[in-house]
Design a protein around this motif. Structure first.
Motif, PDB file in Angstrom:
ATOM      1  N   LEU A   1       0.811  -1.220   0.000  1.00  0.00           N
ATOM      2  CA  LEU A   1       0.000   0.000   0.000  1.00  0.00           C
ATOM      3  C   LEU A   1       0.845   1.271   0.000  1.00  0.00           C
ATOM      4  CD1 LEU A   1      -2.820  -1.104   2.468  1.00  0.00           C
ATOM      5  CD2 LEU A   1      -2.989  -0.866  -0.024  1.00  0.00           C
ATOM      6  N   LEU A   2       2.109   1.154   0.369  1.00  0.00           N
ATOM      7  CA  LEU A   2       3.011   2.311   0.371  1.00  0.00           C
ATOM      8  C   LEU A   2       3.785   2.470  -0.934  1.00  0.00           C
ATOM      9  CD1 LEU A   2       4.507   1.941   3.959  1.00  0.00           C
ATOM     10  CD2 LEU A   2       2.918   3.720   3.174  1.00  0.00           C
ATOM     11  N   MET A   3       3.703   1.478  -1.813  1.00  0.00           N
ATOM     12  CA  MET A   3       4.513   1.499  -3.036  1.00  0.00           C
ATOM     13  C   MET A   3       4.077   2.607  -3.990  1.00  0.00           C
ATOM     14  SD  MET A   3       5.163  -2.496  -3.892  1.00  0.00           S
ATOM     15  CE  MET A   3       6.625  -2.202  -4.889  1.00  0.00           C
ATOM     16  N   THR A   4       5.060   3.249  -4.581  1.00  0.00           N
ATOM     17  CA  THR A   4       4.807   4.259  -5.601  1.00  0.00           C
ATOM     18  C   THR A   4       4.923   3.604  -6.974  1.00  0.00           C
ATOM     19  OG1 THR A   4       7.132   4.860  -5.825  1.00  0.00           O
ATOM     20  CG2 THR A   4       5.849   6.053  -4.151  1.00  0.00           C
ATOM     21  N   ARG A   5       4.523   4.330  -7.984  1.00  0.00           N
ATOM     22  CA  ARG A   5       4.650   3.838  -9.356  1.00  0.00           C
ATOM     23  C   ARG A   5       6.120   3.532  -9.659  1.00  0.00           C
ATOM     24  NH1 ARG A   5       5.200   5.851 -14.753  1.00  0.00           N
ATOM     25  NH2 ARG A   5       3.751   4.810 -16.177  1.00  0.00           N
ATOM     26  N   ASN A   6       7.004   4.411  -9.225  1.00  0.00           N
ATOM     27  CA  ASN A   6       8.436   4.232  -9.453  1.00  0.00           C
ATOM     28  C   ASN A   6       8.969   2.977  -8.757  1.00  0.00           C
ATOM     29  OD1 ASN A   6      10.921   5.275 -10.623  1.00  0.00           O
ATOM     30  ND2 ASN A   6      11.555   5.615  -8.506  1.00  0.00           N
ATOM     31  N   ASP A   7       8.476   2.707  -7.549  1.00  0.00           N
ATOM     32  CA  ASP A   7       8.889   1.494  -6.832  1.00  0.00           C
ATOM     33  C   ASP A   7       8.581   0.250  -7.664  1.00  0.00           C
ATOM     34  OD1 ASP A   7       9.694   2.908  -4.537  1.00  0.00           O
ATOM     35  OD2 ASP A   7       7.722   2.705  -3.592  1.00  0.00           O
ATOM     36  N   VAL A   8       7.368   0.200  -8.216  1.00  0.00           N
ATOM     37  CA  VAL A   8       6.954  -0.973  -8.980  1.00  0.00           C
ATOM     38  C   VAL A   8       7.701  -1.052 -10.311  1.00  0.00           C
ATOM     39  CG1 VAL A   8       4.997  -2.153 -10.079  1.00  0.00           C
ATOM     40  CG2 VAL A   8       4.677  -1.003  -7.880  1.00  0.00           C
ATOM     41  N   LEU A   9       7.836   0.093 -11.007  1.00  0.00           N
ATOM     42  CA  LEU A   9       8.436   0.079 -12.341  1.00  0.00           C
ATOM     43  C   LEU A   9       9.949  -0.126 -12.315  1.00  0.00           C
ATOM     44  CD1 LEU A   9       6.503   2.836 -14.304  1.00  0.00           C
ATOM     45  CD2 LEU A   9       5.983   0.424 -14.046  1.00  0.00           C
ATOM     46  N   THR A  10      10.630   0.387 -11.288  1.00  0.00           N
ATOM     47  CA  THR A  10      12.091   0.267 -11.283  1.00  0.00           C
ATOM     48  C   THR A  10      12.630  -0.497 -10.080  1.00  0.00           C
ATOM     49  OG1 THR A  10      12.385   2.409 -10.197  1.00  0.00           O
ATOM     50  CG2 THR A  10      12.380   2.385 -12.616  1.00  0.00           C
TER      51      THR A  10
ATOM     52  N   LYS B   1      10.038  -6.614 -15.761  1.00  0.00           N
ATOM     53  CA  LYS B   1       9.893  -6.130 -17.132  1.00  0.00           C
ATOM     54  C   LYS B   1       8.833  -5.050 -17.131  1.00  0.00           C
ATOM     55  CE  LYS B   1      11.452 -10.266 -19.452  1.00  0.00           C
ATOM     56  NZ  LYS B   1      11.134 -11.358 -20.379  1.00  0.00           N
ATOM     57  N   LEU B   2       8.996  -4.069 -18.019  1.00  0.00           N
ATOM     58  CA  LEU B   2       8.135  -2.890 -18.011  1.00  0.00           C
ATOM     59  C   LEU B   2       6.656  -3.216 -18.211  1.00  0.00           C
ATOM     60  CD1 LEU B   2       7.924   0.158 -17.772  1.00  0.00           C
ATOM     61  CD2 LEU B   2       8.414   0.324 -20.220  1.00  0.00           C
ATOM     62  N   GLY B   3       6.333  -4.079 -19.167  1.00  0.00           N
ATOM     63  CA  GLY B   3       4.932  -4.407 -19.449  1.00  0.00           C
ATOM     64  C   GLY B   3       4.198  -4.935 -18.230  1.00  0.00           C
ATOM     65  N   PRO B   4       4.679  -6.027 -17.635  1.00  0.00           N
ATOM     66  CA  PRO B   4       4.005  -6.540 -16.444  1.00  0.00           C
ATOM     67  C   PRO B   4       4.015  -5.541 -15.284  1.00  0.00           C
ATOM     68  CG  PRO B   4       5.488  -8.192 -17.346  1.00  0.00           C
ATOM     69  CD  PRO B   4       5.736  -6.914 -18.105  1.00  0.00           C
ATOM     70  N   ALA B   5       5.104  -4.792 -15.136  1.00  0.00           N
ATOM     71  CA  ALA B   5       5.193  -3.819 -14.046  1.00  0.00           C
ATOM     72  C   ALA B   5       4.107  -2.752 -14.167  1.00  0.00           C
ATOM     73  CB  ALA B   5       6.572  -3.178 -14.005  1.00  0.00           C
ATOM     74  N   LEU B   6       3.884  -2.266 -15.380  1.00  0.00           N
ATOM     75  CA  LEU B   6       2.830  -1.269 -15.604  1.00  0.00           C
ATOM     76  C   LEU B   6       1.459  -1.827 -15.251  1.00  0.00           C
ATOM     77  CD1 LEU B   6       4.047   0.262 -18.977  1.00  0.00           C
ATOM     78  CD2 LEU B   6       3.776   1.508 -16.827  1.00  0.00           C
TER      79      LEU B   6
ATOM     80  N   ILE C   1       0.786  -4.381 -13.257  1.00  0.00           N
ATOM     81  CA  ILE C   1       0.726  -4.621 -11.811  1.00  0.00           C
ATOM     82  C   ILE C   1       0.403  -3.325 -11.074  1.00  0.00           C
ATOM     83  CG2 ILE C   1       2.202  -5.093  -9.797  1.00  0.00           C
ATOM     84  CD1 ILE C   1       3.464  -7.372 -11.496  1.00  0.00           C
ATOM     85  N   TYR C   2       1.059  -2.231 -11.450  1.00  0.00           N
ATOM     86  CA  TYR C   2       0.800  -0.974 -10.752  1.00  0.00           C
ATOM     87  C   TYR C   2      -0.587  -0.422 -11.080  1.00  0.00           C
ATOM     88  CZ  TYR C   2       0.954   3.615  -8.778  1.00  0.00           C
ATOM     89  OH  TYR C   2       0.635   4.724  -8.033  1.00  0.00           O
ATOM     90  N   GLU C   3      -0.882  -0.269 -12.365  1.00  0.00           N
ATOM     91  CA  GLU C   3      -2.128   0.394 -12.776  1.00  0.00           C
ATOM     92  C   GLU C   3      -3.387  -0.401 -12.457  1.00  0.00           C
ATOM     93  OE1 GLU C   3      -2.675   3.508 -13.894  1.00  0.00           O
ATOM     94  OE2 GLU C   3      -0.535   3.898 -13.650  1.00  0.00           O
TER      95      GLU C   3
ATOM     96  N   LEU D   1      -5.854  -1.072  -5.302  1.00  0.00           N
ATOM     97  CA  LEU D   1      -5.848  -1.531  -3.907  1.00  0.00           C
ATOM     98  C   LEU D   1      -5.597  -0.357  -2.961  1.00  0.00           C
ATOM     99  CD1 LEU D   1      -3.870  -4.887  -4.199  1.00  0.00           C
ATOM    100  CD2 LEU D   1      -6.266  -4.643  -3.524  1.00  0.00           C
ATOM    101  N   GLN D   2      -4.687   0.535  -3.340  1.00  0.00           N
ATOM    102  CA  GLN D   2      -4.397   1.716  -2.519  1.00  0.00           C
ATOM    103  C   GLN D   2      -5.628   2.613  -2.425  1.00  0.00           C
ATOM    104  OE1 GLN D   2      -1.029   3.147  -4.758  1.00  0.00           O
ATOM    105  NE2 GLN D   2       0.442   2.214  -3.355  1.00  0.00           N
ATOM    106  N   THR D   3      -6.267   2.849  -3.568  1.00  0.00           N
ATOM    107  CA  THR D   3      -7.449   3.712  -3.609  1.00  0.00           C
ATOM    108  C   THR D   3      -8.575   3.137  -2.762  1.00  0.00           C
ATOM    109  OG1 THR D   3      -6.845   4.447  -5.831  1.00  0.00           O
ATOM    110  CG2 THR D   3      -9.125   4.818  -5.153  1.00  0.00           C
ATOM    111  N   LYS D   4      -8.820   1.842  -2.907  1.00  0.00           N
ATOM    112  CA  LYS D   4      -9.875   1.182  -2.137  1.00  0.00           C
ATOM    113  C   LYS D   4      -9.571   1.248  -0.647  1.00  0.00           C
ATOM    114  CE  LYS D   4     -12.247  -3.237  -1.701  1.00  0.00           C
ATOM    115  NZ  LYS D   4     -12.272  -4.642  -2.095  1.00  0.00           N
ATOM    116  N   HIS D   5      -8.322   1.006  -0.289  1.00  0.00           N
ATOM    117  CA  HIS D   5      -7.918   1.035   1.122  1.00  0.00           C
ATOM    118  C   HIS D   5      -8.126   2.436   1.710  1.00  0.00           C
ATOM    119  CE1 HIS D   5      -5.692   0.190   4.773  1.00  0.00           C
ATOM    120  NE2 HIS D   5      -4.984   1.280   4.561  1.00  0.00           N
ATOM    121  N   LEU D   6      -7.715   3.465   0.969  1.00  0.00           N
ATOM    122  CA  LEU D   6      -7.886   4.837   1.451  1.00  0.00           C
ATOM    123  C   LEU D   6      -9.362   5.190   1.602  1.00  0.00           C
ATOM    124  CD1 LEU D   6      -5.119   6.743  -0.520  1.00  0.00           C
ATOM    125  CD2 LEU D   6      -5.200   6.301   1.930  1.00  0.00           C
TER     126      LEU D   6
END
Length: 102
Positions: free
Chosen positions: A63-72, A77-82, A84-86, A92-97
């Protein structure tokens, strides 16, 4: 028997509905590392799920992960990372908040 309720969405993401039926607490903040790993395995990211275990990402960390955390940070690999984040981390973060802003 484990039953998982999944729905395919037009954008290619797979929605995984959380309940105690699939072995995870409904609030991701309460997930252990193995719950996070199983969530991503169930969502179709078998290969990438092990990275969450290697990096010891539990629900609170997820829930604390940023887009940058997931992507880099996870070195995926970039495709799955995008995806996973989006389609998973961000919702999950939005729902939790939303559920915890009372």
């Amino acid at each position: 028997m484990l039953s998982v309720d999944m729905e395919n969405k037009e954008n290619g993401s797979v929605g995984v509905k959380n309940s105690m039926e699939n072995g995870r607490p409904p609030d991701p903040a309460d997930w252990a590392v193995i719950d996070v790993v199983n969530y991503f395995r169930t969502a179709g990211f078998e290969e990438q799920a092990s990275v969450f275990q290697e990096q010891e990402i539990d629900g609170k960390s997820l829930l604390l992960m940023t887009r940058n955390d997931v992507l880099t940070g996870l070195q995926l690999k970039l495709g799955p990372a995008l995806k996973i984040y989006e389609y998973h981390v961000k919702p999950l973060q939005t729902k939790h908040l939303k559920n915890n802003s009372s």
